[in-house]
Design a protein around this motif. Sequence first.
Motif, PDB file in Angstrom:
ATOM      1  N   ALA A 193     119.685  10.261  86.701  1.00  0.00           N
ATOM      2  CA  ALA A 193     119.089   9.021  87.219  1.00  0.00           C
ATOM      3  C   ALA A 193     119.403   7.844  86.302  1.00  0.00           C
ATOM      4  O   ALA A 193     119.730   6.746  86.776  1.00  0.00           O
ATOM      5  N   LYS A 194     119.318   8.065  84.999  1.00  0.00           N
ATOM      6  CA  LYS A 194     119.582   6.965  84.055  1.00  0.00           C
ATOM      7  C   LYS A 194     121.043   6.520  84.162  1.00  0.00           C
ATOM      8  O   LYS A 194     121.351   5.336  84.168  1.00  0.00           O
ATOM      9  N   GLU A 195     121.920   7.495  84.257  1.00  0.00           N
ATOM     10  CA  GLU A 195     123.349   7.222  84.378  1.00  0.00           C
ATOM     11  C   GLU A 195     123.645   6.370  85.610  1.00  0.00           C
ATOM     12  O   GLU A 195     124.531   5.527  85.610  1.00  0.00           O
ATOM     13  N   LYS A 196     122.884   6.607  86.677  1.00  0.00           N
ATOM     14  CA  LYS A 196     123.127   5.867  87.916  1.00  0.00           C
ATOM     15  C   LYS A 196     122.335   4.562  87.956  1.00  0.00           C
ATOM     16  O   LYS A 196     122.355   3.857  88.965  1.00  0.00           O
ATOM     17  N   GLY A 197     121.597   4.282  86.888  1.00  0.00           N
ATOM     18  CA  GLY A 197     120.845   3.028  86.820  1.00  0.00           C
ATOM     19  C   GLY A 197     119.623   3.009  87.724  1.00  0.00           C
ATOM     20  O   GLY A 197     119.170   1.941  88.158  1.00  0.00           O
ATOM     21  N   CYS A 198     119.072   4.164  88.033  1.00  0.00           N
ATOM     22  CA  CYS A 198     117.895   4.227  88.921  1.00  0.00           C
ATOM     23  C   CYS A 198     116.617   3.911  88.144  1.00  0.00           C
ATOM     24  O   CYS A 198     116.564   4.079  86.929  1.00  0.00           O
ATOM     25  N   ASN A 199     115.603   3.481  88.887  1.00  0.00           N
ATOM     26  CA  ASN A 199     114.288   3.274  88.282  1.00  0.00           C
ATOM     27  C   ASN A 199     113.612   4.645  88.154  1.00  0.00           C
ATOM     28  O   ASN A 199     113.048   5.171  89.107  1.00  0.00           O
ATOM     29  N   VAL A 200     113.707   5.218  86.972  1.00  0.00           N
ATOM     30  CA  VAL A 200     113.276   6.596  86.739  1.00  0.00           C
ATOM     31  C   VAL A 200     111.779   6.785  87.023  1.00  0.00           C
ATOM     32  O   VAL A 200     111.372   7.773  87.626  1.00  0.00           O
ATOM     33  N   ASP A 201     110.976   5.824  86.595  1.00  0.00           N
ATOM     34  CA  ASP A 201     109.520   5.999  86.711  1.00  0.00           C
ATOM     35  C   ASP A 201     108.991   5.717  88.107  1.00  0.00           C
ATOM     36  O   ASP A 201     107.981   6.287  88.509  1.00  0.00           O
ATOM     37  N   GLN A 202     109.676   4.811  88.824  1.00  0.00           N
ATOM     38  CA  GLN A 202     109.168   4.449  90.154  1.00  0.00           C
ATOM     39  C   GLN A 202     110.258   4.556  91.194  1.00  0.00           C
ATOM     40  O   GLN A 202     110.797   3.543  91.654  1.00  0.00           O
ATOM     41  N   PRO A 203     110.612   5.781  91.585  1.00  0.00           N
ATOM     42  CA  PRO A 203     111.666   5.929  92.591  1.00  0.00           C
ATOM     43  C   PRO A 203     111.249   5.310  93.934  1.00  0.00           C
ATOM     44  O   PRO A 203     110.052   5.205  94.231  1.00  0.00           O
ATOM     45  N   ARG A 204     112.272   4.915  94.681  1.00  0.00           N
ATOM     46  CA  ARG A 204     111.998   4.257  95.968  1.00  0.00           C
ATOM     47  C   ARG A 204     111.223   5.188  96.919  1.00  0.00           C
ATOM     48  O   ARG A 204     111.368   6.411  96.848  1.00  0.00           O
ATOM     49  N   ASN A 205     110.444   4.623  97.763  1.00  0.00           N
ATOM     50  CA  ASN A 205     109.736   5.320  98.855  1.00  0.00           C
ATOM     51  C   ASN A 205     108.652   6.303  98.413  1.00  0.00           C
ATOM     52  O   ASN A 205     108.062   6.972  99.248  1.00  0.00           O
ATOM     53  N   LEU A 206     108.413   6.445  97.126  1.00  0.00           N
ATOM     54  CA  LEU A 206     107.451   7.449  96.673  1.00  0.00           C
ATOM     55  C   LEU A 206     106.233   6.814  96.014  1.00  0.00           C
ATOM     56  O   LEU A 206     106.343   5.786  95.360  1.00  0.00           O
ATOM     57  N   ALA A 207     105.080   7.479  96.197  1.00  0.00           N
ATOM     58  CA  ALA A 207     103.856   7.034  95.532  1.00  0.00           C
ATOM     59  C   ALA A 207     103.368   8.151  94.630  1.00  0.00           C
ATOM     60  O   ALA A 207     103.615   9.323  94.897  1.00  0.00           O
ATOM     61  N   LYS A 208     102.677   7.814  93.580  1.00  0.00           N
ATOM     62  CA  LYS A 208     102.200   8.824  92.646  1.00  0.00           C
ATOM     63  C   LYS A 208     101.175   9.742  93.310  1.00  0.00           C
ATOM     64  O   LYS A 208     101.172  10.943  93.108  1.00  0.00           O
ATOM     65  N   SER A 209     100.311   9.126  94.076  1.00  0.00           N
ATOM     66  CA  SER A 209      99.260   9.931  94.694  1.00  0.00           C
ATOM     67  C   SER A 209      99.300   9.711  96.205  1.00  0.00           C
ATOM     68  O   SER A 209      99.215   8.562  96.659  1.00  0.00           O
ATOM     69  N   VAL A 210      99.485  10.787  96.956  1.00  0.00           N
ATOM     70  CA  VAL A 210      99.657  10.649  98.409  1.00  0.00           C
ATOM     71  C   VAL A 210      98.309  10.864  99.092  1.00  0.00           C
ATOM     72  O   VAL A 210      97.952  11.967  99.480  1.00  0.00           O
TER      73      VAL A 210
END
Length: 358
Positions: free
Chosen positions: A338-355
């Motif tokens: 994820a880091k290599e691809k420059g993604c936001n590691v802590d807050q990925p798209r479309n996801l919430a911590k608590s569903v």
Amino acid sequence: QKNGYETFMEKEIAEQPFVIKETLRSRIEDHILMPELDDLAMEDIHAIYMIACGTAYHASLYAQYLGREWLSIPIQCVPASEFRYGNYPVDEHSLCLFVSQSGETADTLAALKACKKKNAKTIAVCNVLDSSISRIADTTLYTCAGPEIAVASTKAYTTQLTLLACIMLKLAELAKVEVNGYDQLLHDVKALPETIESMLGMEEQMKEYASFLKEQHDAYFIGRQLDYVSVLEGALKLKEISYVHADAYYAGELKHGPIALIEEGTVVIALATQKDVASKTISNIEETIARGANVILIKAKGVHSDKIAHQIEIPDIHPYLACLPATILLQQFALWSAKEKGCNVDQPRNLAKSVTVE
Ligand code: F6R
């Protein structure tokens, strides 16, 4: 606070030796100390259900495996979103175990309420004190992972595995089952914080392996028995934070379809920590290599193949606990991809911590 780490996920991966130690505090002497379960009459239990979502569901699959090995009671693990709409014969002789980091997941909570209505005995494994699930279950056992900020679960998962290993050992004791190799297992559970600490030093190697995904859109994870639980979790982690399409397969199922996907350069992450089936997994791996796969093998000591270019060994540990060190490597693999691809590691798209909604 990130304590000097670039992301919460990195901080939380690094915290695992400590939080596993906290989770085990006062739980082990020469047997498992779990007074919360002392009154559980195992002779009245005719079926066990393990219910959870996502990563917590993978932790439940781990416990299901141990339960199958040790208990002579039917045990079934079901995702909460399926369980709540399914027709399972739950009654007062059922023991239902719910695993949830947040203790607020809507599907898990709904399944718990349904089981309570049917007078089942309910146990929760939660990380958050006074959460909805912990308040409703008959008994709650807590993981001591502390707050998990990164959306992708890391330390909550490994503390769940740790606590669930203890819970299943306790259930075996209550059911008067003699567990083979009990002392060795207990010794290795106690040593988990040190074992996990030693895994943190393997990060550079996993970083290099993660770079294999630079030009790839897919990754395939394979394993047998308990390794299958780890590959499910490894694939989930990779897809949720690095957006690489990842699938996990039972190694023996490859030739029944998925091997059609393997071509020159396809990345395959294979696990062979379960020595009794390792030679079978190795031959499955060799079949993928013959079709051009670029294989990374995570293996136990003594497992060997000359044909696999990239191999990394976990420390000597009871096979029932090998998931823990293997998972640390898979977390690092996902993180660096994820880091290599420059993604936001802590807050990925479309996801919430608590569903908390369905
Ligand atoms: C994945 C992840 C999710 C959660 C799932 C259940 O990294 O974190 O799959 O495991 O949403 O959440 P809890 O454990 O809070 O019930």
